[in-house]
Scaffold this active site. Structure first.
Site, short mmCIF file in Angstrom:
data_model
loop_
_atom_site.label_atom_id
_atom_site.label_comp_id
_atom_site.label_asym_id
_atom_site.label_seq_id
_atom_site.Cartn_x
_atom_site.Cartn_y
_atom_site.Cartn_z
CG ASP A 152 10.98 23.35 91.38
OD1 ASP A 152 11.48 22.21 91.48
OD2 ASP A 152 10.80 23.92 90.28
NE ARG B 227 9.04 18.09 76.77
CZ ARG B 227 9.74 17.53 77.75
NH1 ARG B 227 10.23 18.29 78.71
NH2 ARG B 227 9.95 16.23 77.78
#
Length: 286
Positions: free
Chosen positions: A159, A47
């Site tokens: 978030d 990733r």
């Protein structure tokens, strides 16, 4: 030939040493509470390799120094986004939303009318791309109907990832994201952009306040307690100790009788001293 922890990118093979993995893992845990186990080492490499290429870095030590040296927090935000799964859609785990509209809202309305209050405080913690927050705002509009304007109802959605917050604030979603929504809701609260995309109507966008917030903050800045907190499919990333501390913190941020929703794959047990078990993944502040 690839190293077992490497990814071949044109003329470069990115590998991560045990020391580098430990440094990055410990950084993530200390900053956001996410617990990366050893089996996630290869996932981390896969990733992050695009970032290393983009930044023209030759190893993960350089990347670690880059993240800790970024005082804006954007590098950390990008890192967290890449190691997290942000898959969601409208009406996910629909029993929670049915409970919210059909049980919680009537109960809350009666309580607030008794004490003469009109401000309804709902928090979506770990809101990802915003589907949950917008749906809660829509359900409050549906519940109150023509009386909605008499209530100060809204949703705080937070978030740690800047990228998912940007998506949430845009209010633009693919048609697939709406597939579980009742037609009358999608028709009333979404506007078609093209054959593949829709956008949340402005009235609902205005009901939701999106902010960047780290759940590991031990001194929450909120001035008032919440009537409802949703933190679903977030604590799956945390170890036992971190999860328990966070649940305790959530409990202190709820009004008496306030509701706490978690994901169906998560559990906090039925014996929490401050939270009463109501139904799977739903608790109420004692």
């Amino acid at each position: 030939m690839l190293d077992c922890y490497g990814v071949f990118i044109f003329d470069a093979i990115y590998t991560i040493t045990d020391e580098e993995f430990t440094k990055i893992r410990d950084l993530i845990y200390s900053k956001v509470g996410i617990n990366l186990t050893e089996i996630k080492k290869q996932l981390l490499v896969v990733r992050l390799q695009k970032i290393l290429r983009r930044l023209q870095m030759s190893n993960f030590s350089e990347y670690y120094d880059y993240v800790i040296g970024d005082t804006s927090g954007e590098a950390l935000s990008e890192l967290v986004t890449l190691i997290s799964t942000n898959y969601t859609y409208f009406y996910r785990e629909e029993k929670h939303f049915d409970f919210f509209k059909n049980v919680l809202m009537p109960e809350l309305q009666k309580k607030m009318q008794r004490v003469g209050e009109s401000q309804i405080r709902v928090w979506c913690a770990g809101c990802s791309t915003g589907e949950e927050a917008y749906l809660l705002a829509i359900l409050m509009r549906e519940y109150f109907g023509p009386e909605y304007s008499k209530w100060d109802a809204g949703v705080l959605a937070t978030d740690i990832s800047t990228r998912v917050l940007e998506i949430a604030q845009s209010g633009i979603y693919g048609m697939e994201s709406l597939k579980k929504l009742p037609k009358y809701i999608s028709n009333a609260y979404f506007r078609t952009i093209d054959e593949d995309q829709v956008t949340v109507i402005d009235a609902v966008k205005n009901d939701v306040l999106f902010r960047r917030y780290n759940l590991m903050n031990e001194n929450p800045p909120f001035k008032k307690k919440f009537h409802t907190i949703f933190c679903r499919n977030v604590m799956i990333y945390f170890d036992y100790e971190t999860k328990n501390k966070l649940v305790d913190r959530f409990a202190t941020l709820l009004v008496s009788g306030g509701y706490f929703f978690i994901g169906h794959s998560e559990t906090i047990g039925k014996e929490h001293p401050d939270l009463e078990y109501i139904m799977p993944a739903v608790y109420r502040r004692r």
